[in-house]
Design a protein around this motif. Sequence first.
Motif, mmCIF file in Angstrom:
data_model
loop_
_atom_site.group_PDB
_atom_site.id
_atom_site.type_symbol
_atom_site.label_atom_id
_atom_site.label_comp_id
_atom_site.label_asym_id
_atom_site.label_seq_id
_atom_site.Cartn_x
_atom_site.Cartn_y
_atom_site.Cartn_z
ATOM 1 N N ASP A 78 -1.122 7.551 -1.646
ATOM 2 C CA ASP A 78 -0.841 8.526 -2.701
ATOM 3 C C ASP A 78 0.034 9.624 -2.111
ATOM 4 O O ASP A 78 -0.470 10.586 -1.541
ATOM 5 N N SER A 79 1.348 9.434 -2.225
ATOM 6 C CA SER A 79 2.283 10.381 -1.623
ATOM 7 C C SER A 79 3.338 10.783 -2.648
ATOM 8 O O SER A 79 4.124 9.952 -3.106
ATOM 9 N N ALA A 80 3.352 12.063 -2.996
ATOM 10 C CA ALA A 80 4.326 12.566 -3.965
ATOM 11 C C ALA A 80 5.740 12.472 -3.403
ATOM 12 O O ALA A 80 6.685 12.120 -4.114
ATOM 13 N N PHE A 81 5.883 12.762 -2.105
ATOM 14 C CA PHE A 81 7.208 12.717 -1.474
ATOM 15 C C PHE A 81 7.773 11.303 -1.481
ATOM 16 O O PHE A 81 8.948 11.093 -1.816
ATOM 17 N N LEU A 82 6.941 10.328 -1.142
ATOM 18 C CA LEU A 82 7.380 8.931 -1.158
ATOM 19 C C LEU A 82 7.740 8.502 -2.570
ATOM 20 O O LEU A 82 8.726 7.787 -2.779
ATOM 21 N N ALA A 83 6.964 8.936 -3.552
ATOM 22 C CA ALA A 83 7.238 8.579 -4.947
ATOM 23 C C ALA A 83 8.598 9.112 -5.387
ATOM 24 O O ALA A 83 9.374 8.408 -6.060
ATOM 25 N N ILE A 84 8.908 10.352 -5.007
ATOM 26 C CA ILE A 84 10.186 10.962 -5.380
ATOM 27 C C ILE A 84 11.352 10.210 -4.737
ATOM 28 O O ILE A 84 12.342 9.869 -5.404
ATOM 29 N N VAL A 85 11.242 9.934 -3.442
ATOM 30 C CA VAL A 85 12.310 9.223 -2.724
ATOM 31 C C VAL A 85 12.488 7.819 -3.295
ATOM 32 O O VAL A 85 13.616 7.358 -3.509
#
Length: 206
Positions: free
Chosen positions: A183-190
């Motif tokens: 669950d990673s917001a940064f990974l989701a954005i990238v």
Amino acid sequence: AKELDRWQKEDVVDKATALKIANLYEIDLNAHSEKTSFILKLVAYLFFALAFFTLVGAYWEEIPRMGRLVIIFGVLALLNFGGVKKGKDKLGTATLFLGNFCYGAAIALIAQIYNISDEPSGGVLLWSVGAMALSFASKKALLVAQSLVFATIWFVLKGMGGEFAYEFVVFIALGAYMLYKSDSAFLAIVLLADIFFYIVSLCARI
């Protein structure tokens, strides 16, 4: 946790009340401070790396070839083994994050030492693959997101050379799998940015 910290600073609630609220709603009061500490450590490591490479770069031409290789592989070994040893610790993540940057620098420096003249995209691809392999093995979403950024640079370089890197979808798939597992917001954005960029580039080519 962030709101409770602010309420304590503004004397809205005392420490005992904040602890009761945290226990009631299962809030980790240390989460916010740990996140801030992690970001500060990450920035500090990046500045340390910049200072180190600036210092070495000033005397680079005077160092024998073997000495250069020892420095390059020594730094990589120190960062990667140090990061792996720390395991799930955030300090380990920060160390591996820095290690991925140093891996790219190592590829460029070795190419310079042996006068390897290849198109830049080849070196960036090697950088992306190596970083992704280490990041995926460590199961850290932040590192996978970082590797996706490297792969995006490779994708752009191939496009600037008039080629479309269909293989970029492999990196996207690996990123999607890691996002599914974590669950990673940064990974989701990238990842979403890369998917959008890939589709737009493919449509423009068609």
